[in-house]
Design an enzyme around this catalytic site. Structure first.
Site, PDB file in Angstrom:
ATOM      1  N   GLU A  14      -6.823   4.331   7.821  1.00  0.00           N
ATOM      2  CA  GLU A  14      -6.607   5.777   7.581  1.00  0.00           C
ATOM      3  C   GLU A  14      -7.846   6.387   6.937  1.00  0.00           C
ATOM      4  O   GLU A  14      -8.165   7.554   7.158  1.00  0.00           O
ATOM      5  CB  GLU A  14      -5.351   5.973   6.717  1.00  0.00           C
ATOM      6  CG  GLU A  14      -4.086   5.737   7.535  1.00  0.00           C
ATOM      7  CD  GLU A  14      -2.872   5.324   6.725  1.00  0.00           C
ATOM      8  OE1 GLU A  14      -2.897   5.437   5.486  1.00  0.00           O
ATOM      9  OE2 GLU A  14      -1.892   4.878   7.345  1.00  0.00           O
TER      10      GLU A  14
ATOM     11  N   GLY B 223       2.184   2.105  10.632  1.00  0.00           N
ATOM     12  CA  GLY B 223       3.076   3.256  10.501  1.00  0.00           C
ATOM     13  C   GLY B 223       3.734   3.664  11.818  1.00  0.00           C
ATOM     14  O   GLY B 223       4.313   4.734  11.921  1.00  0.00           O
TER      15      GLY B 223
ATOM     16  N   HIS C 207      -9.427   0.925   4.635  1.00  0.00           N
ATOM     17  CA  HIS C 207      -8.169   1.084   5.372  1.00  0.00           C
ATOM     18  C   HIS C 207      -8.416   1.980   6.586  1.00  0.00           C
ATOM     19  O   HIS C 207      -9.217   2.921   6.511  1.00  0.00           O
ATOM     20  CB  HIS C 207      -7.103   1.700   4.452  1.00  0.00           C
ATOM     21  CG  HIS C 207      -5.736   1.665   5.049  1.00  0.00           C
ATOM     22  ND1 HIS C 207      -5.327   2.582   5.985  1.00  0.00           N
ATOM     23  CD2 HIS C 207      -4.699   0.806   4.861  1.00  0.00           C
ATOM     24  CE1 HIS C 207      -4.073   2.287   6.339  1.00  0.00           C
ATOM     25  NE2 HIS C 207      -3.678   1.215   5.687  1.00  0.00           N
TER      26      HIS C 207
ATOM     27  N   GLY D  69       2.793  -1.199   4.202  1.00  0.00           N
ATOM     28  CA  GLY D  69       2.791   0.216   3.857  1.00  0.00           C
ATOM     29  C   GLY D  69       4.203   0.707   3.589  1.00  0.00           C
ATOM     30  O   GLY D  69       4.782   0.487   2.527  1.00  0.00           O
ATOM     31  N   GLY D  70       4.782   1.363   4.597  1.00  0.00           N
ATOM     32  CA  GLY D  70       6.086   2.015   4.453  1.00  0.00           C
ATOM     33  C   GLY D  70       7.152   1.166   3.776  1.00  0.00           C
ATOM     34  O   GLY D  70       7.863   1.641   2.876  1.00  0.00           O
TER      35      GLY D  70
ATOM     36  N   ASN E 284       0.867  -1.179   0.000  1.00  0.00           N
ATOM     37  CA  ASN E 284       0.000   0.000   0.000  1.00  0.00           C
ATOM     38  C   ASN E 284       0.906   1.232   0.000  1.00  0.00           C
ATOM     39  O   ASN E 284       1.534   1.530   1.018  1.00  0.00           O
ATOM     40  CB  ASN E 284      -0.887  -0.020   1.259  1.00  0.00           C
ATOM     41  CG  ASN E 284      -1.656   1.276   1.434  1.00  0.00           C
ATOM     42  OD1 ASN E 284      -1.812   2.052   0.477  1.00  0.00           O
ATOM     43  ND2 ASN E 284      -2.139   1.520   2.644  1.00  0.00           N
ATOM     44  N   TRP E 285       0.931   1.911  -1.116  1.00  0.00           N
ATOM     45  CA  TRP E 285       1.844   3.058  -1.237  1.00  0.00           C
ATOM     46  C   TRP E 285       1.278   4.345  -0.638  1.00  0.00           C
ATOM     47  O   TRP E 285       1.941   5.378  -0.660  1.00  0.00           O
ATOM     48  CB  TRP E 285       2.191   3.286  -2.716  1.00  0.00           C
ATOM     49  CG  TRP E 285       3.251   2.358  -3.223  1.00  0.00           C
ATOM     50  CD1 TRP E 285       3.883   1.368  -2.529  1.00  0.00           C
ATOM     51  CD2 TRP E 285       3.811   2.348  -4.536  1.00  0.00           C
ATOM     52  NE1 TRP E 285       4.808   0.744  -3.332  1.00  0.00           N
ATOM     53  CE2 TRP E 285       4.778   1.325  -4.566  1.00  0.00           C
ATOM     54  CE3 TRP E 285       3.580   3.101  -5.705  1.00  0.00           C
ATOM     55  CZ2 TRP E 285       5.523   1.044  -5.719  1.00  0.00           C
ATOM     56  CZ3 TRP E 285       4.311   2.808  -6.843  1.00  0.00           C
ATOM     57  CH2 TRP E 285       5.280   1.790  -6.844  1.00  0.00           C
ATOM     58  N   LYS E 286       0.048   4.297  -0.168  1.00  0.00           N
ATOM     59  CA  LYS E 286      -0.580   5.494   0.418  1.00  0.00           C
ATOM     60  C   LYS E 286      -0.404   6.689  -0.530  1.00  0.00           C
ATOM     61  O   LYS E 286      -0.447   6.510  -1.742  1.00  0.00           O
ATOM     62  CB  LYS E 286      -0.002   5.765   1.806  1.00  0.00           C
ATOM     63  CG  LYS E 286       0.090   4.501   2.659  1.00  0.00           C
ATOM     64  CD  LYS E 286       0.318   4.782   4.104  1.00  0.00           C
ATOM     65  CE  LYS E 286       0.551   3.472   4.839  1.00  0.00           C
ATOM     66  NZ  LYS E 286       0.257   3.532   6.242  1.00  0.00           N
TER      67      LYS E 286
ATOM     68  N   GLU F 123      -5.471  -5.388  10.261  1.00  0.00           N
ATOM     69  CA  GLU F 123      -4.489  -4.332  10.511  1.00  0.00           C
ATOM     70  C   GLU F 123      -4.807  -3.645  11.834  1.00  0.00           C
ATOM     71  O   GLU F 123      -5.673  -2.755  11.881  1.00  0.00           O
ATOM     72  CB  GLU F 123      -4.533  -3.303   9.381  1.00  0.00           C
ATOM     73  CG  GLU F 123      -4.208  -3.885   8.017  1.00  0.00           C
ATOM     74  CD  GLU F 123      -3.560  -2.833   7.131  1.00  0.00           C
ATOM     75  OE1 GLU F 123      -2.425  -3.052   6.714  1.00  0.00           O
ATOM     76  OE2 GLU F 123      -4.187  -1.795   6.889  1.00  0.00           O
TER      77      GLU F 123
ATOM     78  N   SER G 174       3.334  -2.318  10.214  1.00  0.00           N
ATOM     79  CA  SER G 174       4.795  -2.286  10.398  1.00  0.00           C
ATOM     80  C   SER G 174       5.487  -3.595  10.022  1.00  0.00           C
ATOM     81  O   SER G 174       6.411  -4.040  10.698  1.00  0.00           O
ATOM     82  CB  SER G 174       5.146  -1.879  11.830  1.00  0.00           C
ATOM     83  OG  SER G 174       4.681  -0.557  12.080  1.00  0.00           O
TER      84      SER G 174
HETATM   85  C1  PEP Z   1      -0.714  -0.033   5.733  1.00  0.00           C
HETATM   86  O1  PEP Z   1      -0.647   1.083   5.224  1.00  0.00           O
HETATM   87  O2  PEP Z   1      -1.639  -0.786   5.445  1.00  0.00           O
HETATM   88  C2  PEP Z   1       0.338  -0.430   6.667  1.00  0.00           C
HETATM   89  C3  PEP Z   1       0.250  -1.599   7.245  1.00  0.00           C
HETATM   90  O3  PEP Z   1       1.361   0.467   6.870  1.00  0.00           O
HETATM   91  P1  PEP Z   1       2.775   0.172   7.579  1.00  0.00           P
HETATM   92  O4  PEP Z   1       3.299  -1.116   6.988  1.00  0.00           O
HETATM   93  O5  PEP Z   1       3.629   1.345   7.207  1.00  0.00           O
HETATM   94  O6  PEP Z   1       2.531   0.053   9.021  1.00  0.00           O
END
Ligand code: PEP
Length: 244
Positions: A92, A168, A90, A229-230, A4-6, A162, A208
């Site tokens: 967010e 994040g 998600h 994500g990151g 997930n590149w957000k 999640e 994470s």
């Molecule tokens: C996400 O954006 O779904 C996520 C899990 O982010 P991160 O891996 O950065 O915690």
């Protein structure tokens, strides 16, 4: 394994990512790989992934096919851009854009109708975990986001567990915590759709995930993959997660 590149990477940056990433996962046949860039970068991602096993997904969609919905993008539009998947609900989006179980359900149905595979996100906040409501929240999300789906429709969706406190933040759920939550999801699904549906459901863990914790997470039989994500923004890091 889904990235997930957000709200990162424009079209040129997307193309550059794939130039490096494709070669690193060329032989990775043990899992499906999906990358979800912003809508604007979807065409660049689809073009850059052509001829590879990498699928492309969107990060959201709107439930109507078209209409006076300023700023929104529909399932058929995402599908016609060449995407195969879409992340829905998600945390967010729940946190900043008022997404609810009801809107997630409508979007899930719209995604299925457009021929997209929905990746439906569920998970508790820190406060909900600390007040002993983890299981109730997970079941409420699972129930509310898929209520009324037929077994055939349900067979086409993926869940991502999640925990909001792990997204994040650098705080990964321990493999045992993640597996417990996945069991809650699967037990709920067993109760609604039966054993076969529960067995075939794929549940991704997100929060994470990094190259140095993916192995232990994936060692849990309950965990079928990861939503990253990151760590999916860097080709080497995401490739080492894919190739755990
Ligand atoms: C996400 O954006 O779904 C996520 C899990 O982010 P991160 O891996 O950065 O915690």
């Amino acid at each position: 394994m889904a990235g997930n590149w957000k709200m990162y990477k424009n079209a040129a940056e997307t193309t550059r990512f794939f130039e490096q990433f494709r070669g690193l996962v060329e032989r990775s046949e043990h899992c499906e790989i999906v990358i979800c860039p912003t809508c604007l970068s979807l065409p660049a991602a689809v073009a850059a992934a052509q001829g590879s096993r990498i699928g492309i997904g969107a990060q959201n969609l709107f439930w109507a096919k078209e209409g006076a919905y300023t700023g929104e993008v529909s399932g058929p539009m995402i599908r016609s851009a060449g995407a195969s998947h879409v992340i829905i609900g998600h945390s967010e989006r729940r946190q900043y854009f008022g997404e609810t179980n009801e809107s997630v359900l409508k979007k899930t149905l719209a995604a299925l109708e457009a021929g997209l595979t929905p990746i439906v996100c569920v998970g508790e906040t820190l406060e909900q975990r600390e007040t002993g409501r983890t299981e109730t929240v997970i079941v409420d999300h699972c129930q509310g986001c898929t209520s009324g789906l037929t077994a055939d429709q349900f067979a086409k969706i993926l869940f991502a567990y999640e925990p909001v406190w792990a997204i994040g933040t650098g705080k990964t759920a321990t493999p045992e915590i993640a597996a417990d939550a996945h069991r809650v999801v699967r037990n709920h699904v067993r109760g609604v759709y039966g054993q076969a549906s529960a067995d075939q459901l794929r549940i991704l863990y997100g929060g994470s995930v990094k190259p140095d914790n993916i192995k232990k997470l994936m060692a849990q039989p309950e965990i079928d993959g990861a939503l990253v994500g990151g760590a999916s923004l860097d080709p080497i890091s995401f490739a080492s997660i894919v190739n755990f």
